[in-house]
Design a protein around this motif. Structure first.
Motif, mmCIF file in Angstrom:
data_model
loop_
_atom_site.group_PDB
_atom_site.id
_atom_site.type_symbol
_atom_site.label_atom_id
_atom_site.label_comp_id
_atom_site.label_asym_id
_atom_site.label_seq_id
_atom_site.Cartn_x
_atom_site.Cartn_y
_atom_site.Cartn_z
ATOM 1 N N THR A 38 3.090 -0.558 -0.476
ATOM 2 C CA THR A 38 1.698 -0.148 -0.666
ATOM 3 C C THR A 38 1.151 -1.292 -1.301
ATOM 4 O OG1 THR A 38 1.918 1.642 -2.067
ATOM 5 C CG2 THR A 38 1.664 2.158 0.078
ATOM 6 N N GLY A 39 2.080 -1.707 -2.157
ATOM 7 C CA GLY A 39 1.696 -2.831 -3.030
ATOM 8 C C GLY A 39 2.773 -3.978 -3.309
ATOM 9 N N THR A 71 7.461 3.679 6.868
ATOM 10 C CA THR A 71 6.367 4.570 6.774
ATOM 11 C C THR A 71 5.499 3.939 5.809
ATOM 12 O OG1 THR A 71 8.054 4.781 4.847
ATOM 13 C CG2 THR A 71 8.148 6.767 6.346
ATOM 14 N N GLY A 72 5.369 2.851 5.231
ATOM 15 C CA GLY A 72 4.528 2.085 4.517
ATOM 16 C C GLY A 72 3.267 1.738 5.505
ATOM 17 N N ALA A 73 3.761 1.274 6.690
ATOM 18 C CA ALA A 73 2.783 1.204 7.770
ATOM 19 C C ALA A 73 1.910 2.258 8.367
ATOM 20 C CB ALA A 73 3.533 0.492 8.903
ATOM 21 N N LEU A 86 -4.551 1.684 6.139
ATOM 22 C CA LEU A 86 -3.590 1.073 6.944
ATOM 23 C C LEU A 86 -3.617 -0.419 6.364
ATOM 24 C CD1 LEU A 86 -3.635 2.610 10.257
ATOM 25 C CD2 LEU A 86 -1.967 3.081 8.445
ATOM 26 N N GLN A 87 -2.402 -0.827 6.147
ATOM 27 C CA GLN A 87 -2.124 -2.315 5.782
ATOM 28 C C GLN A 87 -1.852 -3.106 7.024
ATOM 29 O OE1 GLN A 87 -0.448 -3.045 1.625
ATOM 30 N NE2 GLN A 87 0.975 -1.448 2.674
ATOM 31 N N GLN A 91 1.003 -7.978 5.624
ATOM 32 C CA GLN A 91 0.843 -7.605 4.244
ATOM 33 C C GLN A 91 1.943 -6.613 3.660
ATOM 34 O OE1 GLN A 91 -1.396 -8.506 1.752
ATOM 35 N NE2 GLN A 91 -0.202 -7.600 0.351
ATOM 36 N N VAL A 92 2.356 -5.655 4.660
ATOM 37 C CA VAL A 92 3.566 -4.829 4.526
ATOM 38 C C VAL A 92 4.857 -5.837 4.301
ATOM 39 C CG1 VAL A 92 5.114 -3.170 5.573
ATOM 40 C CG2 VAL A 92 2.793 -2.958 5.922
#
Length: 416
Positions: A38-39, A71-73, A86-87, A91-92
Motif C-alpha cells: 500500500t506504500g 491483495t494489495g490491488a 484503489l492504487q 503504483q503497486v
C-alpha cells in the motif's frame, strides 16, 4: 521457541498452542507473514510481526514473506472506517519492488524466501473463485469476524469483504507449494488467519498441521498506539525517516516502555535485558536502556555505520561542536530545523541575520546579540560586528548553521 516468544510478550493468540509447540520441537518449519504494497516503505509498526519472523529465522526455521501484489490491488478492511483508495497496478508494482528491497535488507538472502500472491491470485477466474473457494466460506461466519463486523455499521464493499478469502487462498497455496505451516500476523489479523486454517482443513483434511499466531496490539504506557509521532509514521526508508531521526525515536522512549521494547525489538538475552531494566530503576537519568535500544534497532534496520553516524550527530548537537559533522550528517541532524535558502556569496553577519534570514528583527538587536555572545556560526561564537560569512568555507559549501542563544538553530541552505 514458544516459551521465548511468550517471555518477550510477543504472543496474543494461537490456534492450537499444544500442536504448535510439538511441531516446532520436532522440526524446523516454514512460516509466513504478509504485507500489502500500500506504500513504498515499511514503517516501524510493520516491524512488529517481522521481528517475530526474524526470531524464527535465527532459530533455524524458514521464513517466507508474501508481498501482496494481488491483495494489495484490492485493499483489506483492517482497522479502517472507510474503503481504501484503489492504487494503479503501476503504483503497486513500484511499491512491491521497494518493499522487496527492504525485506532483503532485514532478512538477508539465506534461508529466506519472498513470494508475490499476484502470481497465483491473478490466475484464478471468477467462476473458479466462486466454485472452488466461495462454496467453502459461510457468509454468517465471515460476518462474525471482527475485521468485518467493525465495518458493518458504516458499510463494506464486496471487494473488501472477500479479502479474507484471498488471504486464505494465500495460506492454502503456501501450504501446498512451500510446506508453510504457520501464519503470523497482528492481533487484527486473527479472523483472516483462522479463515486460512479452516480452508486448509476443508480442502486438505482435518489432519493437516497448520497453525496461526497473532501478536498483541502494541500500546505505549500512555495508552496511545506505538509507532506514531507528531510528525507521522517512523519509516524504514532512510529517505523518509533519516537514520538519525530513527535512532532518536528509540532514544526518546519512555522509561515505562523501554524494557518492553528491548524484549520485543532486540535480540538481547534475558540477562542483558534484566541488567538494563535494573538500570532504568536505579539510574534512569543515564537512559542507558534507551541508548542500547536505539543502537540495536538502528543497526538491525540501517546497519552499524548508521548507528555510528547517529551517535556522532547526537554528540555534536549536544556539545555544540558542529565543525566535526559532514554535510550528509548536517542534512540528517537538521532535517526538521527551521531553514532558509541563501545565495552563495560572502555576506556581512548583521545583514545575514536581519535581511536574509529574519533571525533578528532589527540591525540594532542583531548587533546587541552579537556583542553579547548570543550568536554562533557553525558552532563557533561570533562577537565581531564586522564579521562576514563565507558559505564556501563550511560543510562542502552546502550549509551554514546559525545558533541564537542556547538552542535556537537555523539551517541556511546555500543555493548554487
Amino acid at each position: 521457541m514458544i516459551d521465548e516468544l511468550e517471555w518477550r510478550n510477543a504472543v496474543n493468540q494461537m490456534t492450537d498452542e499444544a500442536g504448535l509447540r510439538d511441531l516446532v520441537k520436532e522440526k524446523k518449519i516454514s512460516l509466513y507473514c504478509g504485507v500489502d504494497p500500500t506504500g513504498d516503505s515499511l514503517h516501524i509498526g510493520h516491524l512488529i510481526p517481522f521481528m517475530m519472523l526474524k526470531r524464527f529465522q535465527q532459530a533455524g526455521h524458514h521464513p517466507v514473506i508474501v508481498i501482496g501484489g494481488g491483495t494489495g490491488a484490492i485493499g483489506d478492511p483492517s482497522g479502517k472506517k472507510s474503503e481504501r483508495v484503489l492504487q494503479t497496478m503501476t503504483q503497486v508494482k513500484h511499491n512491491e519492488d521497494a518493499l522487496t528491497g527492504q525485506m532483503e535488507n532485514l532478512f538477508g538472502t539465506e534461508n529466506f524466501k519472498i513470494v508475490n500472491n499476484y502470481d497465483w491470485l491473478s490466475k484464478i477466474s471468477l467462476l473458479d473463485f466462486l466454485r472452488d473457494y466461495g462454496k467453502l466460506f459461510n457468509v454468517n461466519t465471515m460476518l462474525g469476524k471482527e475485521i468485518v463486523a467493525t465495518r458493518l455499521e458504516v458499510g463494506i464493499s464486496y471487494t473488501e469483504f472477500t479479502y479474507q478469502i484471498l488471504q486464505s487462498i494465500d495460506f492454502l497455496t503456501l501450504y501446498k507449494e512451500h510446506d508453510v505451516q504457520l501464519q503470523i500476523g497482528g492481533a487484527d489479523q486473527w479472523g483472516n488467519i483462522t479463515s486460512g486454517t479452516d480452508l486448509i482443513h476443508r480442502q486438505e483434511g482435518q489432519e493437516a498441521k497448520v497453525y496461526g499466531l497473532t501478536i498483541p496490539l502494541m500500546l505505549k504506557a500512555d495508552g496511545t498506539k506505538f509507532g506514531k509521532t507528531a510528525g507521522g509514521a517512523v519509516w524504514l526508508d532512510p529517505e523518509k525517516t533519516t537514520p538519525y531521526e530513527f535512532y532518536q525515536f528509540w532514544v526518546n522512549q519512555d522509561d515505562r516502555d523501554v524494557v518492553k521494547y528491548l524484549k520485543y525489538f532486540t535480540f538481547l538475552s534475558k540477562t542483558e535485558i534484566a541488567e538494563l531494566a535494573e538500570k532504568v530503576k536505579t539510574e534512569p537519568e543515564k537512559r542507558e536502556a534507551q541508548r542500547r535500544l536505539a543502537e540495536e534497532v538502528t543497526e538491525f534496520v540501517h546497519g552499524k555505520k548508521a548507528v555510528e553516524q547517529a551517535e556522532h550527530i547526537s554528540k555534536a548537537l549536544f556539545s555544540g561542536e558542529l565543525t566535526a559533522l559532514t554535510a550528509e550528517e548536517i542534512e540528517q541532524g537538521f532535517k526538521d530545523m527551521p531553514s532558509v535558502t541563501i545565495a552563495n556569496e560572502v555576506r556581512p553577519l548583521v545583514t545575514l541575520l536581519v535581511d536574509d534570514t529574519n533571525i533578528e528583527p532589527s540591525r540594532r538587536q542583531a548587533r546587541e546579540d552579537i556583542k553579547n555572545g548570543a550568536i554562533y556560526i557553525n558552532g563557533q561564537r561570533q562577537q565581531d560586528l564586522d564579521f562576514e560569512v563565507d558559505p564556501s568555507t563550511s560543510f562542502d559549501g552546502q550549509f551554514v548553521i546559525i545558533r541564537k542563544g542556547k538552542k535556537k538553530y537555523t539551517l541556511l541552505r546555500v543555493k548554487h
